[in-house]
Every structure is written in C-alpha cells, then in structure tokens.
Motif scaffolding. Structure first.
Motif, PDB file in Angstrom:
ATOM      1  N   ARG A  49       5.882 -37.679 -36.341  1.00  0.00           N
ATOM      2  CA  ARG A  49       5.570 -37.579 -37.776  1.00  0.00           C
ATOM      3  C   ARG A  49       4.191 -36.977 -37.980  1.00  0.00           C
ATOM      4  O   ARG A  49       3.999 -36.119 -38.836  1.00  0.00           O
ATOM      5  CB  ARG A  49       5.625 -38.956 -38.433  1.00  0.00           C
ATOM      6  N   PHE A  50       3.236 -37.464 -37.206  1.00  0.00           N
ATOM      7  CA  PHE A  50       1.867 -36.966 -37.300  1.00  0.00           C
ATOM      8  C   PHE A  50       1.808 -35.480 -36.958  1.00  0.00           C
ATOM      9  O   PHE A  50       1.192 -34.683 -37.665  1.00  0.00           O
ATOM     10  CB  PHE A  50       0.972 -37.788 -36.357  1.00  0.00           C
ATOM     11  N   ALA A  51       2.479 -35.087 -35.900  1.00  0.00           N
ATOM     12  CA  ALA A  51       2.502 -33.682 -35.485  1.00  0.00           C
ATOM     13  C   ALA A  51       3.194 -32.811 -36.533  1.00  0.00           C
ATOM     14  O   ALA A  51       2.742 -31.703 -36.827  1.00  0.00           O
ATOM     15  CB  ALA A  51       3.189 -33.543 -34.130  1.00  0.00           C
ATOM     16  N   ALA A  52       4.272 -33.315 -37.109  1.00  0.00           N
ATOM     17  CA  ALA A  52       4.990 -32.555 -38.143  1.00  0.00           C
ATOM     18  C   ALA A  52       4.119 -32.378 -39.383  1.00  0.00           C
ATOM     19  O   ALA A  52       4.109 -31.304 -39.993  1.00  0.00           O
ATOM     20  CB  ALA A  52       6.294 -33.263 -38.505  1.00  0.00           C
ATOM     21  N   ALA A  53       3.381 -33.399 -39.751  1.00  0.00           N
ATOM     22  CA  ALA A  53       2.501 -33.293 -40.918  1.00  0.00           C
ATOM     23  C   ALA A  53       1.405 -32.261 -40.677  1.00  0.00           C
ATOM     24  O   ALA A  53       1.094 -31.449 -41.554  1.00  0.00           O
ATOM     25  CB  ALA A  53       1.889 -34.653 -41.233  1.00  0.00           C
ATOM     26  N   ILE A  54       0.831 -32.270 -39.481  1.00  0.00           N
ATOM     27  CA  ILE A  54      -0.210 -31.285 -39.160  1.00  0.00           C
ATOM     28  C   ILE A  54       0.373 -29.877 -39.149  1.00  0.00           C
ATOM     29  O   ILE A  54      -0.218 -28.940 -39.696  1.00  0.00           O
ATOM     30  CB  ILE A  54      -0.872 -31.626 -37.811  1.00  0.00           C
ATOM     31  N   ALA A  55       1.547 -29.714 -38.557  1.00  0.00           N
ATOM     32  CA  ALA A  55       2.187 -28.396 -38.519  1.00  0.00           C
ATOM     33  C   ALA A  55       2.490 -27.902 -39.923  1.00  0.00           C
ATOM     34  O   ALA A  55       2.274 -26.729 -40.240  1.00  0.00           O
ATOM     35  CB  ALA A  55       3.469 -28.459 -37.684  1.00  0.00           C
ATOM     36  N   LEU A  57       0.929 -28.678 -42.692  1.00  0.00           N
ATOM     37  CA  LEU A  57      -0.338 -28.294 -43.324  1.00  0.00           C
ATOM     38  C   LEU A  57      -0.821 -26.935 -42.818  1.00  0.00           C
ATOM     39  O   LEU A  57      -1.280 -26.097 -43.614  1.00  0.00           O
ATOM     40  CB  LEU A  57      -1.405 -29.356 -43.073  1.00  0.00           C
ATOM     41  N   LEU A  58      -0.732 -26.703 -41.530  1.00  0.00           N
ATOM     42  CA  LEU A  58      -1.168 -25.426 -40.972  1.00  0.00           C
ATOM     43  C   LEU A  58      -0.312 -24.260 -41.466  1.00  0.00           C
ATOM     44  O   LEU A  58      -0.831 -23.196 -41.815  1.00  0.00           O
ATOM     45  CB  LEU A  58      -1.150 -25.483 -39.439  1.00  0.00           C
ATOM     46  N   ILE A  59       0.991 -24.461 -41.495  1.00  0.00           N
ATOM     47  CA  ILE A  59       1.895 -23.400 -41.957  1.00  0.00           C
ATOM     48  C   ILE A  59       1.642 -23.106 -43.427  1.00  0.00           C
ATOM     49  O   ILE A  59       1.561 -21.941 -43.834  1.00  0.00           O
ATOM     50  CB  ILE A  59       3.363 -23.785 -41.697  1.00  0.00           C
ATOM     51  N   THR A  60       1.517 -24.141 -44.235  1.00  0.00           N
ATOM     52  CA  THR A  60       1.256 -23.951 -45.663  1.00  0.00           C
ATOM     53  C   THR A  60      -0.063 -23.210 -45.877  1.00  0.00           C
ATOM     54  O   THR A  60      -0.144 -22.288 -46.691  1.00  0.00           O
ATOM     55  CB  THR A  60       1.227 -25.310 -46.386  1.00  0.00           C
ATOM     56  N   GLY A  61      -1.082 -23.596 -45.143  1.00  0.00           N
ATOM     57  CA  GLY A  61      -2.371 -22.922 -45.262  1.00  0.00           C
ATOM     58  C   GLY A  61      -2.292 -21.468 -44.827  1.00  0.00           C
ATOM     59  O   GLY A  61      -2.880 -20.586 -45.463  1.00  0.00           O
ATOM     60  N   GLY A  62      -1.565 -21.204 -43.764  1.00  0.00           N
ATOM     61  CA  GLY A  62      -1.404 -19.833 -43.287  1.00  0.00           C
ATOM     62  C   GLY A  62      -0.680 -18.953 -44.283  1.00  0.00           C
ATOM     63  O   GLY A  62      -1.074 -17.815 -44.533  1.00  0.00           O
ATOM     64  N   ILE A  63       0.388 -19.479 -44.859  1.00  0.00           N
ATOM     65  CA  ILE A  63       1.152 -18.710 -45.840  1.00  0.00           C
ATOM     66  C   ILE A  63       0.309 -18.448 -47.083  1.00  0.00           C
ATOM     67  O   ILE A  63       0.293 -17.336 -47.609  1.00  0.00           O
ATOM     68  CB  ILE A  63       2.466 -19.439 -46.199  1.00  0.00           C
ATOM     69  N   ALA A  64      -0.378 -19.476 -47.549  1.00  0.00           N
ATOM     70  CA  ALA A  64      -1.224 -19.304 -48.739  1.00  0.00           C
ATOM     71  C   ALA A  64      -2.333 -18.293 -48.461  1.00  0.00           C
ATOM     72  O   ALA A  64      -2.611 -17.423 -49.303  1.00  0.00           O
ATOM     73  CB  ALA A  64      -1.819 -20.643 -49.153  1.00  0.00           C
ATOM     74  N   GLY A  65      -2.965 -18.372 -47.309  1.00  0.00           N
ATOM     75  CA  GLY A  65      -4.025 -17.422 -46.973  1.00  0.00           C
ATOM     76  C   GLY A  65      -3.497 -16.007 -46.871  1.00  0.00           C
ATOM     77  O   GLY A  65      -4.135 -15.057 -47.340  1.00  0.00           O
ATOM     78  N   SER A  66      -2.336 -15.847 -46.273  1.00  0.00           N
ATOM     79  CA  SER A  66      -1.730 -14.531 -46.146  1.00  0.00           C
ATOM     80  C   SER A  66      -1.408 -13.948 -47.513  1.00  0.00           C
ATOM     81  O   SER A  66      -1.668 -12.771 -47.774  1.00  0.00           O
ATOM     82  CB  SER A  66      -0.465 -14.633 -45.305  1.00  0.00           C
ATOM     83  N   TYR A  67      -0.848 -14.772 -48.362  1.00  0.00           N
ATOM     84  CA  TYR A  67      -0.498 -14.312 -49.713  1.00  0.00           C
ATOM     85  C   TYR A  67      -1.750 -13.906 -50.487  1.00  0.00           C
ATOM     86  O   TYR A  67      -1.780 -12.857 -51.133  1.00  0.00           O
ATOM     87  CB  TYR A  67       0.248 -15.418 -50.469  1.00  0.00           C
ATOM     88  N   LEU A  68      -2.781 -14.714 -50.411  1.00  0.00           N
ATOM     89  CA  LEU A  68      -4.007 -14.409 -51.147  1.00  0.00           C
ATOM     90  C   LEU A  68      -4.676 -13.151 -50.610  1.00  0.00           C
ATOM     91  O   LEU A  68      -5.200 -12.346 -51.386  1.00  0.00           O
ATOM     92  CB  LEU A  68      -4.961 -15.603 -51.095  1.00  0.00           C
ATOM     93  N   SER A  69      -4.665 -12.971 -49.297  1.00  0.00           N
ATOM     94  CA  SER A  69      -5.303 -11.773 -48.742  1.00  0.00           C
ATOM     95  C   SER A  69      -4.513 -10.521 -49.084  1.00  0.00           C
ATOM     96  O   SER A  69      -5.082  -9.471 -49.342  1.00  0.00           O
ATOM     97  CB  SER A  69      -5.485 -11.906 -47.240  1.00  0.00           C
ATOM     98  N   ARG A  70      -3.190 -10.622 -49.112  1.00  0.00           N
ATOM     99  CA  ARG A  70      -2.368  -9.461 -49.482  1.00  0.00           C
ATOM    100  C   ARG A  70      -2.602  -9.066 -50.927  1.00  0.00           C
ATOM    101  O   ARG A  70      -2.718  -7.889 -51.245  1.00  0.00           O
ATOM    102  CB  ARG A  70      -0.884  -9.758 -49.273  1.00  0.00           C
TER     103      ARG A  70
END
Length: 183
Positions: A49-55, A57-70
């Motif tokens: 559960r802990f690992a899934a929550a961290i993953a 968060l990382l995926i969401t942050g990556g997608i948001a960062g990618s979208y904002l940079s594009r």
C-alpha cells in the motif's frame, strides 16, 4: 475426576498464597511492560500500500509536470512565431483547412494511401522545426518560419497531385470493370 497431589496442595493452602503481595518493583515492571509501545510489524500488504501510494504520487507529479511544461513550450513557440510573422497564424489555419479537405478527399479514394504516412512524417518534421525555433539564434527565426510555411505549401501540392492522379485513374478503373461485367 481424581485430583493430583499438586492440585490438592494448592487447594489446601490457598489462603497462604493469597495474603502475599508483590513488591512495588514488580508492579513497576508490570506497568512498564503494559505501557511500552509495541513495535509495529509491517506486513507485506501494508508495504505494498505504501509503495503504491508513493508510485501514484510520483506518476501524478510526472504527468502534471509534463503537461505544464508542454503548455509552456507551446506558448513560447506561439509567441516567437507571432513576433516573427504575425500573419503566420492565419496562413497556418488556411493551409490546415486545405490539407484537411484534401486528406478527406484522398481517403475517399484510398483510405490506406501511403501518402498519409508520408504526411505524418512531414508533421513530425514540422514539430521538429517548432522545437528548433525555440533554440534558434536571432535572425534565424524568420528562416525557420518560412520553412514551416513552405512545408504547408508542399503538403498541399503533394495532396493536389495525388488527388489529380486518383481522379484520372478512377475513371479508367470504372471503365475496365464495366467492360468486364458486360461480357
């Protein structure tokens, strides 16, 4: 049921066992043992559960960062193009309309035309030009925008030639099929 000797001894001498009280030291040890925090044992499920929550968060942050940079990069490219050639936006809309019309006509003749694949490659080249425009030295921007306009003109010219060929080839195909069916 028969009692054994030890049990008989305890039952007979019970009163002598009950009058003794433990010392304060014993009660302190008991209190410390009760109030001491138990070490938490992490189970595999809680680790997952802990690992899934961290993953997540990382995926969401990556997608948001990618979208904002594009979106920021697209805005940068648009502002550069507009500063170099204000009429580019109108020209791009005109050529895109022409290209879309001709592509739809082409797909009526041949939906799997290899020309469509070539047009996708030209679109990739156009995207590369837009990326190059961001890093272009001063004075080169006009040249890159002119190349982008030429790319649109080339796409329209290619589509016109292919459509003309298809229009000429189609009546020949329909005549040959009508002759074959009349025999």
């Amino acid at each position: 049921m028969q009692r054994d000797n030890l049990e008989n001894f305890f039952l007979d001498n019970r009163e002598s066992f009950d009058d003794a009280t433990p010392s304060l030291k014993v009660w302190g040890e008991i209190d410390r043992a009760i109030s001491a925090p138990k070490p938490k044992i992490m189970t595999l499920r809680s680790i997952m559960r802990f690992a899934a929550a961290i993953a997540l968060l990382l995926i969401t942050g990556g997608i948001a960062g990618s979208y904002l940079s594009r979106s920021a990069n697209a805005a940068d490219t648009a502002s550069i193009i507009e500063s170099v050639s204000p009429e580019y936006v109108e020209m791009e809309q005109y050529y895109q309309q022409q290209i879309n019309t001709k592509v739809s006509q082409l797909t009526q003749y041949d939906p799997n035309s290899p020309v469509l694949k070539d047009l996708k490659q030209m679109d990739q080249a156009m995207n590369e030009l837009k990326e190059e425009l961001k890093n272009a030295p001063k004075g080169k921007e006009e040249e890159i925008v002119a190349t982008m306009i030429q790319t649109y003109q080339t796409k329209v010219a290619i589509l016109e030639r292919v459509l003309e060929y298809m229009r000429q080839a189609k009546p020949q195909n329909s005549k040959s099929t009508s002759n074959e069916t009349s025999m």
